[in-house]
Design a protein around this motif. Sequence first.
Motif, PDB file in Angstrom:
ATOM      1  N   PRO A  79     -46.555  30.372  31.011  1.00 13.45           N
ATOM      2  CA  PRO A  79     -46.621  31.318  32.145  1.00 13.45           C
ATOM      3  C   PRO A  79     -45.758  32.560  31.948  1.00 13.45           C
ATOM      4  N   VAL A  80     -44.598  32.408  31.293  1.00 15.62           N
ATOM      5  CA  VAL A  80     -43.743  33.578  31.042  1.00 15.62           C
ATOM      6  C   VAL A  80     -44.442  34.542  30.086  1.00 15.62           C
ATOM      7  N   ALA A  81     -45.123  34.008  29.081  1.00 11.91           N
ATOM      8  CA  ALA A  81     -45.860  34.880  28.152  1.00 11.91           C
ATOM      9  C   ALA A  81     -46.986  35.609  28.880  1.00 11.91           C
ATOM     10  N   TRP A  82     -47.663  34.910  29.802  1.00 14.24           N
ATOM     11  CA  TRP A  82     -48.732  35.571  30.562  1.00 14.24           C
ATOM     12  C   TRP A  82     -48.170  36.642  31.490  1.00 14.24           C
ATOM     13  N   VAL A  83     -47.048  36.353  32.144  1.00 12.66           N
ATOM     14  CA  VAL A  83     -46.419  37.353  33.020  1.00 12.66           C
ATOM     15  C   VAL A  83     -45.971  38.557  32.189  1.00 12.66           C
ATOM     16  N   THR A  84     -45.419  38.296  31.008  1.00 15.23           N
ATOM     17  CA  THR A  84     -45.015  39.391  30.118  1.00 15.23           C
ATOM     18  C   THR A  84     -46.216  40.267  29.767  1.00 15.23           C
ATOM     19  N   ALA A  85     -47.341  39.635  29.456  1.00 14.91           N
ATOM     20  CA  ALA A  85     -48.552  40.400  29.130  1.00 14.91           C
ATOM     21  C   ALA A  85     -49.004  41.236  30.317  1.00 14.91           C
ATOM     22  N   LEU A  86     -48.994  40.661  31.520  1.00 20.84           N
ATOM     23  CA  LEU A  86     -49.415  41.415  32.712  1.00 20.84           C
ATOM     24  C   LEU A  86     -48.497  42.601  32.979  1.00 20.84           C
TER      25      LEU A  86
ATOM     26  N   LEU B 101     -46.658  44.212  30.789  1.00 17.74           N
ATOM     27  CA  LEU B 101     -46.868  45.234  29.751  1.00 17.74           C
ATOM     28  C   LEU B 101     -48.178  45.982  29.957  1.00 17.74           C
ATOM     29  N   PHE B 102     -49.233  45.278  30.432  1.00 16.53           N
ATOM     30  CA  PHE B 102     -50.480  45.984  30.771  1.00 16.53           C
ATOM     31  C   PHE B 102     -50.238  46.979  31.898  1.00 16.53           C
ATOM     32  N   ALA B 103     -49.497  46.560  32.929  1.00 11.72           N
ATOM     33  CA  ALA B 103     -49.195  47.466  34.047  1.00 11.72           C
ATOM     34  C   ALA B 103     -48.373  48.659  33.573  1.00 11.72           C
TER      35      ALA B 103
ATOM     36  N   ALA C  71     -48.436  49.947  30.583  1.00 10.69           N
ATOM     37  CA  ALA C  71     -49.319  50.802  29.782  1.00 10.69           C
ATOM     38  C   ALA C  71     -50.087  51.747  30.685  1.00 10.69           C
ATOM     39  N   ILE C  72     -50.624  51.217  31.762  1.00 14.22           N
ATOM     40  CA  ILE C  72     -51.372  52.061  32.704  1.00 14.22           C
ATOM     41  C   ILE C  72     -50.440  53.066  33.368  1.00 14.22           C
ATOM     42  N   GLY C  73     -49.253  52.595  33.778  1.00 13.99           N
ATOM     43  CA  GLY C  73     -48.299  53.480  34.445  1.00 13.99           C
ATOM     44  C   GLY C  73     -47.819  54.614  33.562  1.00 13.99           C
ATOM     45  N   VAL C  74     -47.487  54.304  32.311  1.00 22.12           N
ATOM     46  CA  VAL C  74     -47.002  55.350  31.386  1.00 22.12           C
ATOM     47  C   VAL C  74     -48.100  56.360  31.092  1.00 22.12           C
ATOM     48  N   ALA C  75     -49.326  55.870  30.866  1.00 21.15           N
ATOM     49  CA  ALA C  75     -50.433  56.790  30.580  1.00 21.15           C
ATOM     50  C   ALA C  75     -50.711  57.700  31.773  1.00 21.15           C
ATOM     51  N   LEU C  76     -50.741  57.135  32.988  1.00 22.02           N
ATOM     52  CA  LEU C  76     -51.012  57.945  34.183  1.00 22.02           C
ATOM     53  C   LEU C  76     -49.885  58.932  34.469  1.00 22.02           C
TER      54      LEU C  76
ATOM     55  N   PHE D  59     -48.551  56.145  23.962  1.00 19.53           N
ATOM     56  CA  PHE D  59     -47.647  55.122  24.477  1.00 19.53           C
ATOM     57  C   PHE D  59     -48.395  54.073  25.291  1.00 19.53           C
ATOM     58  N   GLY D  60     -49.430  54.493  26.002  1.00 20.45           N
ATOM     59  CA  GLY D  60     -50.249  53.519  26.729  1.00 20.45           C
ATOM     60  C   GLY D  60     -50.920  52.535  25.787  1.00 20.45           C
ATOM     61  N   LEU D  61     -51.480  53.040  24.688  1.00 18.68           N
ATOM     62  CA  LEU D  61     -52.106  52.152  23.710  1.00 18.68           C
ATOM     63  C   LEU D  61     -51.073  51.248  23.033  1.00 18.68           C
ATOM     64  N   TYR D  62     -49.892  51.770  22.808  1.00 20.96           N
ATOM     65  CA  TYR D  62     -48.818  50.955  22.221  1.00 20.96           C
ATOM     66  C   TYR D  62     -48.472  49.790  23.144  1.00 20.96           C
ATOM     67  N   PHE D  63     -48.303  50.067  24.436  1.00 17.01           N
ATOM     68  CA  PHE D  63     -47.981  48.991  25.379  1.00 17.01           C
ATOM     69  C   PHE D  63     -49.153  48.027  25.546  1.00 17.01           C
ATOM     70  N   VAL D  64     -50.383  48.514  25.425  1.00 21.00           N
ATOM     71  CA  VAL D  64     -51.543  47.614  25.459  1.00 21.00           C
ATOM     72  C   VAL D  64     -51.509  46.665  24.260  1.00 21.00           C
TER      73      VAL D  64
END
Length: 192
Positions: free
Chosen positions: A5-12, A14-16, A18-23, A58-63
């Motif tokens: 679950p910690v790995a899944w939360v980490t992925a979520l 980092l996805f958020a 990625a979107i935030g940095v790109a926007l 940077f968004g692609l990097y975080f993705v």
Amino acid sequence: MVRRPVAWVTALVLFAEAIGVALLNWFLGVVVDRQDMSLAGLDSDTMAVSSKIGGLVFGLYFVACAVSALLVGVRDRAPGLVGRVLLISAAVVHALLGAFTVGLVGWGAFVFMMVVLGLIVFTLLAYDRREAGPVDAVPPGGGGGGEGLQHENGAGQGADQGGTVDLGKGADEGRHGDGAPAVVPPPAPSAS
């Protein structure tokens, strides 16, 4: 087990991010373009395009980092070399961003960066690359961890040639203490 679950939360997270940095970078590029601002004589169009490209990079990097953390959670095993490098670099980036955001944004941003840093580090450390996988698993009832096989009557001689074999701890599994299979050389050919 808490590590998946910690790995899944980490992925979520980092996805958020990625979107935030790109926007955020896209928004800053639009603001610079509409205000027709200049910084130290730089063209405003160049700054706007640079901000948008930087946001996408940077968004692609975080993705990519998020995909690596997601694969760790789905597979429930340590990341490969590329995934490990991505997650370590993301941890370093969050440590540096946390140090910079204290003075620029405030303690709330610092706490967020440190929480994300902690999630990434936990994901990296929870999966030890040296732990036994399904192939190397010790059979039930095995003690594990021993000295392996040792020959008392010289190297290369088996019990069928008069030598005795000392079966140390862990020899019932046929493995050395480090989990590697015990290698017993074949008997030397006899001159007949």
